[in-house]
Motif scaffolding. Structure first.
Motif, PDB file in Angstrom:
ATOM      1  N   GLU A 272      39.569  19.277  -0.165  1.00 48.93           N
ATOM      2  CA  GLU A 272      38.213  19.773   0.085  1.00 48.93           C
ATOM      3  C   GLU A 272      37.448  20.072  -1.195  1.00 48.93           C
ATOM      4  O   GLU A 272      36.289  19.689  -1.338  1.00 48.93           O
ATOM      5  CB  GLU A 272      38.293  21.036   0.947  1.00 48.93           C
TER       6      GLU A 272
ATOM      7  N   LEU B 172      36.888  19.399   8.071  1.00 49.49           N
ATOM      8  CA  LEU B 172      36.120  18.230   7.643  1.00 49.49           C
ATOM      9  C   LEU B 172      35.119  17.827   8.717  1.00 49.49           C
ATOM     10  O   LEU B 172      33.945  17.570   8.420  1.00 49.49           O
ATOM     11  CB  LEU B 172      37.062  17.066   7.333  1.00 49.49           C
TER      12      LEU B 172
ATOM     13  N   MET C  52      41.493  18.681   8.866  1.00 49.67           N
ATOM     14  CA  MET C  52      40.688  17.660   9.533  1.00 49.67           C
ATOM     15  C   MET C  52      39.590  18.297  10.381  1.00 49.67           C
ATOM     16  O   MET C  52      38.451  17.819  10.422  1.00 49.67           O
ATOM     17  CB  MET C  52      41.585  16.779  10.402  1.00 49.67           C
TER      18      MET C  52
ATOM     19  N   SER D 182      34.597  11.524   3.377  1.00 51.74           N
ATOM     20  CA  SER D 182      35.866  11.482   4.114  1.00 51.74           C
ATOM     21  C   SER D 182      37.011  11.000   3.237  1.00 51.74           C
ATOM     22  O   SER D 182      38.119  11.562   3.270  1.00 51.74           O
ATOM     23  CB  SER D 182      35.723  10.578   5.347  1.00 51.74           C
TER      24      SER D 182
ATOM     25  N   PRO E   4      44.223   7.843  -2.759  1.00 54.15           N
ATOM     26  CA  PRO E   4      44.395   7.384  -1.385  1.00 54.15           C
ATOM     27  C   PRO E   4      44.111   5.891  -1.258  1.00 54.15           C
ATOM     28  O   PRO E   4      43.420   5.308  -2.080  1.00 54.15           O
ATOM     29  CB  PRO E   4      43.348   8.194  -0.629  1.00 54.15           C
TER      30      PRO E   4
ATOM     31  N   SER F  10      42.871   3.154   1.839  1.00 52.73           N
ATOM     32  CA  SER F  10      42.462   2.983   3.227  1.00 52.73           C
ATOM     33  C   SER F  10      43.149   1.766   3.826  1.00 52.73           C
ATOM     34  O   SER F  10      43.370   0.753   3.150  1.00 52.73           O
ATOM     35  CB  SER F  10      40.941   2.803   3.307  1.00 52.73           C
TER      36      SER F  10
ATOM     37  N   TRP G   7      37.825  13.793   0.717  1.00 52.83           N
ATOM     38  CA  TRP G   7      38.374  14.981   1.388  1.00 52.83           C
ATOM     39  C   TRP G   7      39.822  14.729   1.803  1.00 52.83           C
ATOM     40  O   TRP G   7      40.706  15.557   1.552  1.00 52.83           O
ATOM     41  CB  TRP G   7      37.520  15.309   2.605  1.00 52.83           C
ATOM     42  N   MET G   8      40.070  13.600   2.438  1.00 56.69           N
ATOM     43  CA  MET G   8      41.415  13.313   2.939  1.00 56.69           C
ATOM     44  C   MET G   8      42.370  12.909   1.820  1.00 56.69           C
ATOM     45  O   MET G   8      43.574  13.153   1.906  1.00 56.69           O
ATOM     46  CB  MET G   8      41.358  12.207   3.995  1.00 56.69           C
ATOM     47  N   GLY G   9      41.821  12.299   0.759  1.00 59.69           N
ATOM     48  CA  GLY G   9      42.684  11.821  -0.312  1.00 59.69           C
ATOM     49  C   GLY G   9      42.917  12.823  -1.418  1.00 59.69           C
ATOM     50  O   GLY G   9      44.007  12.869  -2.007  1.00 59.69           O
TER      51      GLY G   9
END
Length: 266
Positions: free
Chosen positions: A217, A98, A95, A209, A162, A164, A212-214
């Motif tokens: 990188e 990111l 994180m 985002s 992912p 949200s 990257w989070m799901g």
């Protein structure tokens, strides 16, 4: 009437971004990234601008400033990519990495925006210069996209998709609402600035985002090139709509411009 147009355009733009976020999450990094950047907010902006601006020339200026905003978005992606080349000092804090990349992307966006506003001074230029600047921005954005594609040498096969939360989707929608509302308010007095600010990198930050989070990188960085290329359709839409929405009925001009711009990206 002016307040109604401003609120309506901002509300529709916010709803569109929420829908785009869901599409990006479900279609994967490359396809979702490209589809997330085809003309959507630009369409909402063009309808709002034609209702808000005081003359045809001001509408053209606002629309022709949009590709300049798209170019700044490509600088945002380039900043993210350059920051990713820095050594990964703390692999256990993705994180933080990111946030570092997003901060460098923001610097790239701010640098591009400052160069345009201070160097080009779009509000003071003739229509011919505005067209030339828009075309040059399109070409430069293409070059940045090709560079990012060249640098993206990773496997973009996604893992678990992912999802949200409702709060995250609401936050994205509210951010877009604020950006579009600001652009609509500025459209009458500062059409060039309104066209640029309508493309603040809200969508760009959102997509990077999410990926990257799901997905990680490497996948997020691999999608930067396709997203930049995808944004070319929005830039093409703005240039086409600046004339076709005035030459024909605005609705017909909007639809034809959208179809032609998607063909350009394809």
């Amino acid at each position: 009437m002016t307040i109604v147009v401003e609120l309506a355009a901002a509300t529709v733009a916010g709803l569109v971004i929420v829908l785009v976020a869901a599409i990006v999450e479900r279609l994967g990094p490359v396809v979702g990234g490209v589809l997330g950047c085809v003309p959507h907010v630009a369409v909402v902006g063009s309808i709002g601008f034609i209702l808000q601006t005081a003359s045809s020339d001001e509408f053209r200026i606002a629309m022709l400033s949009m590709p300049l905003g798209m170019l700044c978005n490509s600088f945002f992606f380039l900043g993210v990519r350059i920051a990713s080349l820095l050594p990964n000092c703390d692999a256990k804090a993705p994180m933080g990495r990111l946030l570092l990349c997003l901060a460098c992307g923001a610097l790239g966006y701010a640098g591009g925006l400052s160069a345009i506003l201070l160097g080009l001074r779009p509000k003071e230029q003739s229509m011919a210069i505005a067209w030339l600047a828009a075309a040059a921005a399109f070409v430069l954005e293409l070059l940045v996209g090709l560079l990012l594609m060249y640098l993206s040498l990773c496997d973009t096969k996604p893992g678990a998709k992912p999802r949200s939360s409702c709060k995250v989707l609401l936050a994205r929608g509210l951010a877009t609402f604020c950006v579009m509302l600001t652009a609509m308010v500025l459209a009458r007095s500062f059409p060039a600035l309104a066209g640029i600010l309508a493309n603040l990198p809200v969508v760009s930050v959102m997509v990077v985002s999410i990926l990257w989070m799901g997905y990680g990188e490497e996948v997020a960085l691999g999608a930067l090139g396709p997203m930049t290329i995808g944004m070319l359709s929005a830039a093409a839409y703005a240039m086409l709509a600046s004339e076709l929405m005035l030459l024909w009925h605005p609705a017909l001009g909007c639809v034809v411009s959208w179809l032609l711009s998607v063909a350009v990206a394809a």
